[in-house]
Structure formats: C-alpha cells, structure tokens
Design an enzyme around this catalytic site. Structure first.
Site, PDB file in Angstrom:
ATOM      1  N   ASP A   1       0.884  -1.175   0.000  1.00 53.73           N
ATOM      2  CA  ASP A   1       0.000   0.000   0.000  1.00 53.73           C
ATOM      3  C   ASP A   1       0.916   1.217   0.000  1.00 53.73           C
ATOM      4  OD1 ASP A   1      -1.633   2.197   1.064  1.00 53.73           O
ATOM      5  OD2 ASP A   1      -3.108   0.652   1.563  1.00 53.73           O
TER       6      ASP A   1
ATOM      7  N   THR B   1      -2.168  14.841 -13.402  1.00 53.84           N
ATOM      8  CA  THR B   1      -3.494  14.914 -14.013  1.00 53.84           C
ATOM      9  C   THR B   1      -3.879  16.312 -14.479  1.00 53.84           C
ATOM     10  OG1 THR B   1      -5.852  14.836 -13.405  1.00 53.84           O
ATOM     11  CG2 THR B   1      -4.323  15.051 -11.601  1.00 53.84           C
TER      12      THR B   1
ATOM     13  N   GLU C   1      -6.570  17.545 -13.834  1.00 50.30           N
ATOM     14  CA  GLU C   1      -7.327  18.157 -12.737  1.00 50.30           C
ATOM     15  C   GLU C   1      -6.492  19.218 -12.005  1.00 50.30           C
ATOM     16  OE1 GLU C   1     -10.631  17.704 -11.257  1.00 50.30           O
ATOM     17  OE2 GLU C   1     -10.930  17.155 -13.335  1.00 50.30           O
TER      18      GLU C   1
ATOM     19  N   TYR D   1      -9.200  15.944  -4.608  1.00 53.79           N
ATOM     20  CA  TYR D   1      -8.387  15.134  -5.530  1.00 53.79           C
ATOM     21  C   TYR D   1      -7.324  16.014  -6.185  1.00 53.79           C
ATOM     22  CZ  TYR D   1      -7.095  12.460  -9.715  1.00 53.79           C
ATOM     23  OH  TYR D   1      -6.376  11.816 -10.701  1.00 53.79           O
TER      24      TYR D   1
ATOM     25  N   LYS E   1      -3.262  15.875  -5.652  1.00 52.72           N
ATOM     26  CA  LYS E   1      -2.392  15.553  -6.797  1.00 52.72           C
ATOM     27  C   LYS E   1      -1.379  16.673  -7.060  1.00 52.72           C
ATOM     28  CE  LYS E   1      -3.541  11.492  -8.679  1.00 52.72           C
ATOM     29  NZ  LYS E   1      -2.615  10.459  -9.188  1.00 52.72           N
TER      30      LYS E   1
HETATM   31  P1  NAP Z   1      -8.048   3.381 -11.146  1.00 50.73           P
HETATM   32  O1  NAP Z   1      -8.616   2.420 -12.135  1.00 50.73           O
HETATM   33  O2  NAP Z   1      -8.914   3.887 -10.048  1.00 50.73           O
HETATM   34  O3  NAP Z   1      -6.741   2.696 -10.511  1.00 50.73           O
HETATM   35  C1  NAP Z   1      -6.124   3.186  -9.351  1.00 50.73           C
HETATM   36  C2  NAP Z   1      -5.652   2.001  -8.518  1.00 50.73           C
HETATM   37  O4  NAP Z   1      -4.964   2.502  -7.362  1.00 50.73           O
HETATM   38  C3  NAP Z   1      -6.793   1.122  -8.010  1.00 50.73           C
HETATM   39  O5  NAP Z   1      -6.609  -0.194  -8.485  1.00 50.73           O
HETATM   40  C4  NAP Z   1      -6.659   1.178  -6.497  1.00 50.73           C
HETATM   41  O6  NAP Z   1      -6.847  -0.032  -5.840  1.00 50.73           O
HETATM   42  C5  NAP Z   1      -5.201   1.589  -6.325  1.00 50.73           C
HETATM   43  N1  NAP Z   1      -4.972   2.205  -5.020  1.00 50.73           N
HETATM   44  C6  NAP Z   1      -5.707   3.155  -4.397  1.00 50.73           C
HETATM   45  N2  NAP Z   1      -5.162   3.466  -3.211  1.00 50.73           N
HETATM   46  C7  NAP Z   1      -4.056   2.696  -3.077  1.00 50.73           C
HETATM   47  C8  NAP Z   1      -3.077   2.564  -2.070  1.00 50.73           C
HETATM   48  N3  NAP Z   1      -3.134   3.287  -0.963  1.00 50.73           N
HETATM   49  N4  NAP Z   1      -2.065   1.680  -2.259  1.00 50.73           N
HETATM   50  C9  NAP Z   1      -2.024   0.927  -3.382  1.00 50.73           C
HETATM   51  N5  NAP Z   1      -2.920   0.996  -4.378  1.00 50.73           N
HETATM   52  C10 NAP Z   1      -3.936   1.878  -4.222  1.00 50.73           C
HETATM   53  O7  NAP Z   1      -7.459   4.659 -11.889  1.00 50.73           O
HETATM   54  P2  NAP Z   1      -6.824   4.824 -13.355  1.00 50.73           P
HETATM   55  O8  NAP Z   1      -7.845   5.481 -14.216  1.00 50.73           O
HETATM   56  O9  NAP Z   1      -6.183   3.575 -13.791  1.00 50.73           O
HETATM   57  O10 NAP Z   1      -5.720   5.933 -13.062  1.00 50.73           O
HETATM   58  C11 NAP Z   1      -4.376   5.579 -12.737  1.00 50.73           C
HETATM   59  C12 NAP Z   1      -3.669   6.787 -12.157  1.00 50.73           C
HETATM   60  O11 NAP Z   1      -3.700   7.857 -13.089  1.00 50.73           O
HETATM   61  C13 NAP Z   1      -4.301   7.348 -10.880  1.00 50.73           C
HETATM   62  O12 NAP Z   1      -3.255   7.832 -10.081  1.00 50.73           O
HETATM   63  C14 NAP Z   1      -5.171   8.490 -11.374  1.00 50.73           C
HETATM   64  O13 NAP Z   1      -5.350   9.449 -10.341  1.00 50.73           O
HETATM   65  C15 NAP Z   1      -4.295   9.016 -12.505  1.00 50.73           C
HETATM   66  N6  NAP Z   1      -4.984   9.686 -13.588  1.00 50.73           N
HETATM   67  C16 NAP Z   1      -6.019   9.083 -14.245  1.00 50.73           C
HETATM   68  C17 NAP Z   1      -6.630   9.719 -15.313  1.00 50.73           C
HETATM   69  C18 NAP Z   1      -7.745   9.050 -16.098  1.00 50.73           C
HETATM   70  O14 NAP Z   1      -8.441   9.763 -16.841  1.00 50.73           O
HETATM   71  N7  NAP Z   1      -7.918   7.736 -16.015  1.00 50.73           N
HETATM   72  C19 NAP Z   1      -6.173  10.995 -15.724  1.00 50.73           C
HETATM   73  C20 NAP Z   1      -5.108  11.573 -15.054  1.00 50.73           C
HETATM   74  C21 NAP Z   1      -4.506  10.909 -13.992  1.00 50.73           C
HETATM   75  P3  NAP Z   1      -8.279  -0.711  -5.550  1.00 50.73           P
HETATM   76  O15 NAP Z   1      -8.602  -1.423  -6.824  1.00 50.73           O
HETATM   77  O16 NAP Z   1      -7.982  -1.595  -4.400  1.00 50.73           O
HETATM   78  O17 NAP Z   1      -9.247   0.394  -5.255  1.00 50.73           O
HETATM   79  O1  F7E Z   2     -16.378  13.218 -14.661  1.00 47.81           O
HETATM   80  C1  F7E Z   2     -19.490  15.138 -15.074  1.00 47.81           C
HETATM   81  C2  F7E Z   2     -18.580  15.454 -13.901  1.00 47.81           C
HETATM   82  O2  F7E Z   2     -15.921  11.382 -13.052  1.00 47.81           O
HETATM   83  C3  F7E Z   2     -16.286  13.921 -15.875  1.00 47.81           C
HETATM   84  C4  F7E Z   2     -10.476  10.860 -13.353  1.00 47.81           C
HETATM   85  O3  F7E Z   2      -9.878   9.830 -14.087  1.00 47.81           O
HETATM   86  O4  F7E Z   2     -10.223  12.436 -15.134  1.00 47.81           O
HETATM   87  C5  F7E Z   2     -11.181  11.816 -14.301  1.00 47.81           C
HETATM   88  O5  F7E Z   2     -11.877  12.784 -13.530  1.00 47.81           O
HETATM   89  C6  F7E Z   2     -17.321  15.041 -15.895  1.00 47.81           C
HETATM   90  C7  F7E Z   2     -17.341  15.916 -14.643  1.00 47.81           C
HETATM   91  O6  F7E Z   2     -14.065  12.243 -14.574  1.00 47.81           O
HETATM   92  C8  F7E Z   2     -21.866  12.642 -13.974  1.00 47.81           C
HETATM   93  O7  F7E Z   2     -19.194  16.448 -13.069  1.00 47.81           O
HETATM   94  C9  F7E Z   2     -21.934  14.543 -14.985  1.00 47.81           C
HETATM   95  O8  F7E Z   2     -17.497  17.268 -15.030  1.00 47.81           O
HETATM   96  O9  F7E Z   2     -15.846  10.891 -15.531  1.00 47.81           O
HETATM   97  P1  F7E Z   2     -15.590  11.834 -14.425  1.00 47.81           P
HETATM   98  P2  F7E Z   2     -13.222  13.487 -14.017  1.00 47.81           P
HETATM   99  O10 F7E Z   2     -13.847  14.100 -12.823  1.00 47.81           O
HETATM  100  O11 F7E Z   2     -12.950  14.373 -15.184  1.00 47.81           O
HETATM  101  C10 F7E Z   2      -9.217  13.190 -14.461  1.00 47.81           C
HETATM  102  C11 F7E Z   2      -8.272  13.767 -15.497  1.00 47.81           C
HETATM  103  C12 F7E Z   2      -8.546  12.437 -13.374  1.00 47.81           C
HETATM  104  O12 F7E Z   2      -7.366  12.638 -13.082  1.00 47.81           O
HETATM  105  C13 F7E Z   2      -9.405  11.585 -12.530  1.00 47.81           C
HETATM  106  O13 F7E Z   2      -8.628  10.584 -11.844  1.00 47.81           O
HETATM  107  O14 F7E Z   2     -18.613  14.457 -15.972  1.00 47.81           O
HETATM  108  N1  F7E Z   2     -20.621  14.268 -14.741  1.00 47.81           N
HETATM  109  N2  F7E Z   2     -22.712  13.554 -14.526  1.00 47.81           N
HETATM  110  C14 F7E Z   2     -20.554  13.095 -14.111  1.00 47.81           C
HETATM  111  N3  F7E Z   2     -19.492  12.409 -13.675  1.00 47.81           N
HETATM  112  C15 F7E Z   2     -19.721  11.220 -13.062  1.00 47.81           C
HETATM  113  N4  F7E Z   2     -18.666  10.501 -12.620  1.00 47.81           N
HETATM  114  N5  F7E Z   2     -20.995  10.732 -12.898  1.00 47.81           N
HETATM  115  C16 F7E Z   2     -22.105  11.403 -13.330  1.00 47.81           C
HETATM  116  O15 F7E Z   2     -23.242  10.956 -13.174  1.00 47.81           O
END
Ligand code: NAP
Ligand code: F7E
Length: 334
Positions: free
Chosen positions: A62, A129, A131, A153, A157
């Site tokens: 972890d 990210t 974000e 978040y 980050k």
């Molecule tokens: P994800 O599917 O939620 O994967 C994140 C993983 O981190 C999960 O499997 C989770 O484990 C694990 N985790 C959480 N807390 C932990 C801890 N304390 N120790 C070890 N493992 C832990 O997210 P993803 O979309 O693949 O994203 C990967 C990374 O990129 C994340 O850091 C996210 O914030 C970043 N990111 C994502 C996006 C995007 O659009 N996807 C964009 C920008 C940045 P569990 O399965 O046990 O919950």
């Molecule tokens: O929301 C709107 C919500 O939760 C996108 C993560 O991977 O990308 C991701 O974060 C948008 C937002 O992604 C619903 O308000 C409307 O404006 O799919 P999302 P996110 O918040 O952009 C960034 C880059 C990361 O780094 C993060 O880890 O969609 N929205 N209605 C909704 N969103 C959700 N989840 N559910 C709804 O019903």
C-alpha cells in the site's frame, strides 16, 4: 542484455492493466503492487489474464505504508517505477478528503523516499493529471499553464506533482510527471461518466435494468454541460513508457487536443445503438460536485514533438469500443 524490471503501483486499476501488457510485450519483468482487498478475485478482473505470465508478479503493498514500498523496492531493485495508485475518483474526494490527501500526496512521497533510500537510479513516473488545471487559466492547457485545482483530488495531486519535481531537483532522481487528460477504455470504472453512459446505453438496448432507480431504463446524471479531452488508456500508457525511456526527466501533457461535451458522448453512445438519450437521461443533484471543472483541453505538442507520441484512438473509436465491449459483456446476462 539484462531483463528490465518495472514496478507498477495500483496494479489492478485501468491504466496499470494496459501498462503491464505493454511492458510484458517488451519482455519486462513486471511487479504489480496491490493493496489488500476482501474481494480479491473479483477486484482483480482487469489483470486476471496476466496472472499466469511468469514475468508478471503481484506483491501486496500500500503506498501509504512506507515499509511495504521499501520492502518491494529492495527486493526487486527496479529499473522503472510507475506510481499509478491513487484515490482516483474526483467525486469521492469530497467525501474522503483526508484519505485522498494521504494516498494521492503522502503516497507519492513514500514511493520517492523508497527510491531515494534504496535504489536512487530507478526512473520514476508520477500519474499527474489535468485536474491540476481545474478552473483553467488558459485554453488549451500546456506544461506551463498555471494550476488551479478545484477538488481535494486536485489539491492532493498538486502536492504529488511538486514532490516529483522536488525529488528531481533535490536528489537528481529521474522523476517525471505525466500530466494526463481524461483517458478511458472498456476497463474504466463504472463510476466515471464515460463508462456509466456506455454501460447504461448497452443495458437499455438489451432490456436490462440500469440499476440506478426503480425505472429500469433511466440514467440519472449530474452536470452534463462539462467538456473534456477524452483519449484511450492504452495510448496514454504508451506515452508513460516513452517518457521513462528519455535520458533526461521532464514533465509532459498527454492529451488528444480534441474537446467534446458530455452531450456529444451521449449522442455517440446512444446513437451507436439506435437510441435517443433524451428518453432516458434525468438530472440528479446527487451527481453534482461542490465545485466543477467546466472544461479541460490539452495541448500535446511537446510530447508529440519530443517523443514522437501519437494517439491511435479518436473520440468516435473510443466510444464505439466501449459501447460494443459493454454490449458483449452484458449479452450473456440479458
Ligand atoms: P483506477 O482504475 O482507479 O486505478 C487506481 C488504482 O490505485 C486502483 O486499483 C486502487 O486499488 C489503487 N490504489 C488506491 N489506493 C491505493 C493505495 N493506498 N495503495 C495501493 N494501491 C492503491 O485509476 P486509473 O484510471 O487507472 O488511473 C491511474 C492513475 O492515473 C491514478 O493515479 C489516477 O489518479 C491518474 N490519472 C487518471 C486519469 C484518467 O483519466 N484515467 C487521468 C489523469 C490521472 P483498488 O482497486 O484496491 O481500489
Ligand atoms: O467526470 C461530469 C462530472 O468522473 C467527468 C479521473 O480519471 O479524469 C477523471 O476525472 C465530468 C465531470 O471524470 C456525472 O461532473 C456529470 O465534469 O468521468 P468523471 P473526471 O472528474 O474528469 C481526471 C483527469 C482524473 O485525473 C481523474 O482521476 O462528468 N458528470 N454527470 C458526471 N461524472 C460522473 N462521474 N458521474 C455522473 O453521473
């Protein structure tokens, strides 16, 4: 030539599953770190197909537990460390702000400290990210756009981003931030808006209850006015690997450079199945956030120019891939 070794934290997550595939194809030894889960077998659905690969090892750890990270780094002496572990759902970060801070900021410091103390020549990738830009200060966003996070978040980050820069500047660690814009796939978690939509569209098409309300064909959403730059996770993990092949560490925006609204997403996903989303989508306050990020659009010029990266999926191909995959998965349950 010595077999390269990479550690991936957050191994059962969306991105980690694609990154592991990419690295295994390149003959890496891959060590995935997963925290304990009481539902281990179902939690590991994204990596179940990798478990029998002799080059793929899963370790219990972890990132908030420095002892576990130090132990794993000492045992495997990695060439590369990809820190993908995070509390990654923006919406939940208001419900669990402190936990989000500890994992998304403190966890990064634990990984960097483990490398500094045990294996300082390891190349480090931090999953930063878009974000960070939050309330955007310019459009499109580049590596020099000022940050303005809008959620726990985002501010957690931000600390992880600066920890990565600081360990690079303080100790000469090869530490890189990938500033990744939204990336999705059929392996995306169901709580994120893209997958929530593709899963619901497929369920409605097959007559399976969406499961949100008593009305079987209803899809409640929050703010559908927000706009994002959506790419495919596999393309973006290819970019992460490219970054660590560079001699000199750097920070890179990874994005498609194309902006779409949630309405576009609804049109595309429901339209692909011959459905009209207006007959199914309702507004639910529950999915609104205390502070919204209205628009994120990345400028990928730097990574395209310096590393030759190009995405292979456009918006259409991404959404169709996700809808078709949900249809295939659900057909067995209709
Ligand atoms: P994800 O599917 O939620 O994967 C994140 C993983 O981190 C999960 O499997 C989770 O484990 C694990 N985790 C959480 N807390 C932990 C801890 N304390 N120790 C070890 N493992 C832990 O997210 P993803 O979309 O693949 O994203 C990967 C990374 O990129 C994340 O850091 C996210 O914030 C970043 N990111 C994502 C996006 C995007 O659009 N996807 C964009 C920008 C940045 P569990 O399965 O046990 O919950
Ligand atoms: O929301 C709107 C919500 O939760 C996108 C993560 O991977 O990308 C991701 O974060 C948008 C937002 O992604 C619903 O308000 C409307 O404006 O799919 P999302 P996110 O918040 O952009 C960034 C880059 C990361 O780094 C993060 O880890 O969609 N929205 N209605 C909704 N969103 C959700 N989840 N559910 C709804 O019903």
């Amino acid at each position: 030539m010595k077999q390269p070794c990479a550690i991936i934290s957050g191994a059962r997550g969306q991105d980690a599953s694609y990154l592991a595939e990419i690295l295994l194809e390149k003959n890496y030894r891959v060590v995935g770190i997963n925290r304990r889960s009481s539902a281990r077998d179902s939690a590991n659905w994204r990596i179940a197909h990798l478990m029998s690969n002799p080059n793929y090892i899963v370790e219990l750890g972890d990132i908030t537990d420095s002892g576990s990270i130090n132990r794993i780094v000492a045992t495997y002496q990695p060439d590369e460390f990809y820190n993908l572990a995070a509390q990654s759902f923006v919406g939940a970060s208001w419900n669990e702000p402190y936990h989000t801070l500890i994992v998304n900021a403190g966890g990064v410091v634990n990984c960097l400290e483990a490398l500094r103390q045990v294996k300082p020549d390891t190349k480090f990738y931090q999953a930063s990210t878009s974000e960070l830009y939050g309330k955007v200060q310019e459009t499109p966003q580049t590596e020099t756009t000022p940050f303005y996070p809008r959620s726990p978040y985002g501010f957690a980050k931000l600390a992880g981003y600066w920890a990565t820069v600081n360990y690079r500047e303080s100790y000469g660690i090869h530490a890189t931030n990938g500033i990744l814009f939204n990336h999705e796939s059929p392996r995306r978690g169901l709580e994120f808006v893209t997958r929530k939509i593709t899963d619901a569209a497929a369920k409605i098409k097959l007559g399976i209850p969406t499961g949100y309300t008593k009305r079987a064909d209803e899809l409640p959403l929050g703010n559908i006015e927000s706009k994002r730059d959506w790419g495919h996770s596999r393309d973006f993990m290819q970019a992460a690997w490219l970054m660590l092949q560079e001699e000199v560490p750097n920070d890179y925006v990874v994005a498609t450079g194309k902006l779409h609204s949630i309405r576009d997403l609804l049109d595309k996903a429901f339209g692909h199945l011959g459905l009209d989303w207006r007959n199914h989508v309702t507004k639910d306050e529950k999915f609104w956030r205390p502070a919204e990020v209205d628009l994120l659009l990345g400028d990928p010029t730097k990574i395209k120019k310096l590393l030759g990266w190009e995405p292979s999926y456009n918006f259409h191909a991404l959404v169709v891939d996700m809808v078709d995959s949900d249809l295939r998965r659900l057909r067995g349950k209709a």
